[in-house]
Each structure stands twice: as C-alpha cells, then as structure tokens.
Scaffold this active site. Sequence first.
Site, PDB file in Angstrom:
ATOM      1  CB  SER A   1      51.976  55.774  39.020  1.00 37.51           C
ATOM      2  OG  SER A   1      51.045  54.751  39.253  1.00 37.51           O
ATOM      3  CG  ASN A   2      52.298  50.248  40.095  1.00 33.39           C
ATOM      4  OD1 ASN A   2      52.492  49.986  41.269  1.00 33.39           O
ATOM      5  ND2 ASN A   2      51.090  50.419  39.595  1.00 33.39           N
TER       6      ASN A   2
ATOM      7  NE  ARG B   1      45.252  37.468  23.710  1.00 30.43           N
ATOM      8  CZ  ARG B   1      44.914  38.701  24.098  1.00 30.43           C
ATOM      9  NH1 ARG B   1      45.830  39.536  24.520  1.00 30.43           N
ATOM     10  NH2 ARG B   1      43.668  39.094  24.070  1.00 30.43           N
TER      11      ARG B   1
ATOM     12  CG  ASN C   1      49.930  41.726  36.800  1.00 26.79           C
ATOM     13  OD1 ASN C   1      50.217  42.824  36.291  1.00 26.79           O
ATOM     14  ND2 ASN C   1      48.683  41.313  36.941  1.00 26.79           N
TER      15      ASN C   1
ATOM     16  CG  HIS D   1      44.329  42.584  39.880  1.00 23.95           C
ATOM     17  ND1 HIS D   1      43.894  42.925  38.612  1.00 23.95           N
ATOM     18  CD2 HIS D   1      43.211  42.372  40.618  1.00 23.95           C
ATOM     19  CE1 HIS D   1      42.566  42.913  38.586  1.00 23.95           C
ATOM     20  NE2 HIS D   1      42.131  42.580  39.780  1.00 23.95           N
TER      21      HIS D   1
ATOM     22  CG  ASP E   1      49.056  31.175  36.903  1.00 19.72           C
ATOM     23  OD1 ASP E   1      48.318  32.043  36.378  1.00 19.72           O
ATOM     24  OD2 ASP E   1      48.673  30.442  37.824  1.00 19.72           O
TER      25      ASP E   1
END
Length: 213
Positions: free
Chosen positions: A13-14, A65, A107, A109, A141
């Site tokens: 949705s973002n 990762r 980002n 949150h 970061d």
Amino acid sequence: MATVGVLVSGSGSNLQAMLDGVADGSLPCRVALVISNRPAAAALARAAAAGVATRIVPHGDFPSREAFDGAVVEALRAAGVDIVALAGFDRLVTPVLLRAFPSRVLNVHPALLPAFKGLHAQRQALEYGVRIAGATVHLVDEAMDHGPIVLQGAVAVAPDDTEETLARRILAVEHVIYPAALRLLAEGRLEVDGRRVRIRGDAPSLPPPLIAS
Ligand code: GRF
C-alpha cells in the site's frame, strides 16, 4: 528527475501511495523497478498495473544477507535507480546496499521512533499504553529502525483500538508522509547533520498531530 527503486515484501500500500503520487504529478520521480523477496507479494501486481518493471529476488536463494543485497544492488543499478525506498520490506539491509546508495535509502516504520522498533510496532505501542502513536520515515543506516528521521506523523490511540484498527490509521499516515519524504529526497532538499535532517525551503504541510482524548 530521480529514479526510484522500491523494495517490497507484502501488500504494497505504501508503494501504491508512491505510484499514485507519480501518476498525479505530486511526486516528481520515476519508479523504475519494484523488487520483492517474496514471489506472492501483492505489491508486485500493483507495480505491474502501473506499468512498472518487477523482479523477484528470493532471499532464500542466497547464502548470506550480503549476497542477497549484492543481487538487489545489481538489479537496481541496471535499472538506473538513484533512490531506494523500502516499503514493507521484511529483510534487514546490509552495508552492501547502503554503500551502493549512500544517504539514498528510505524506510517507513509504523511507530514514532525511537519507540517501538522492530516487528509488531503497533502491538508494542498498544501494550505500552501510549496515547499518541504514529509513523516515521527515516534514512536507513546500519542499525535497525535507527537512521536520521525525515518526517513523522501522529495519530491518537482510541480507548477501543485493536492492533488492526490502530495499524490501519497509522498506515493512512504512512501514505501521506512517505511520498512527501521521498519527494524531499528526490528534490535534493534534505540536509543531514548528524541525526538531524534539515529541510531546505518550505516543509511539506502535513496534518497536525492529534491529541488523545
Ligand atoms: C507498513 O506498516 C510499514 O510501516 C511496515 O510494513 C507495512 C507495510 O505495508 N514496515 P504495505 O506493504 O506498504 O501495505
């Protein structure tokens, strides 16, 4: 015009709020690529519907990762991306990505950082008993949910809120502040001074924080 790559894992949705901003001209960016680590992410269909290229990069295919981030960086670079937006992306990113896009990774949150980092932020907020909750857009970061804050928006917690109702209202705030923060970064209007981010020119007009009853 800035070229944005969006990393997603879920409903998107973002991502949709960004695509809508691009479509109506309020977000002066091009979204060149949407990458999901999860093949079933609904976000991929949103990207496709907007004519944006998609890539699935399953994190399980990589030994670390860093190796996963290496593949993501390669795809972003190939698409000419200069800003990376994490939008409901459920992997921690490594210096491999951050060094490729220094101060260019955002980002969102669903909490007023530095409170309630990590998973289930809305549940954490309810369990703690806060009266005001909200969302944060920050530069990424190396620490989780930690980088310099670009924009925040607040909502009042209602006495009968559940995790779901609170999450829904917080998400509505995310859909306002994320495109706005992305626009500021794309326009080169953010000046990072340690933890503080200064906005050059007029700050975006956002709904005022609400006071809980
Ligand atoms: C949002 O609440 C975001 O803050 C969190 O995950 C959710 C993603 O929602 N990181 P969506 O995929 O953008 O709909």
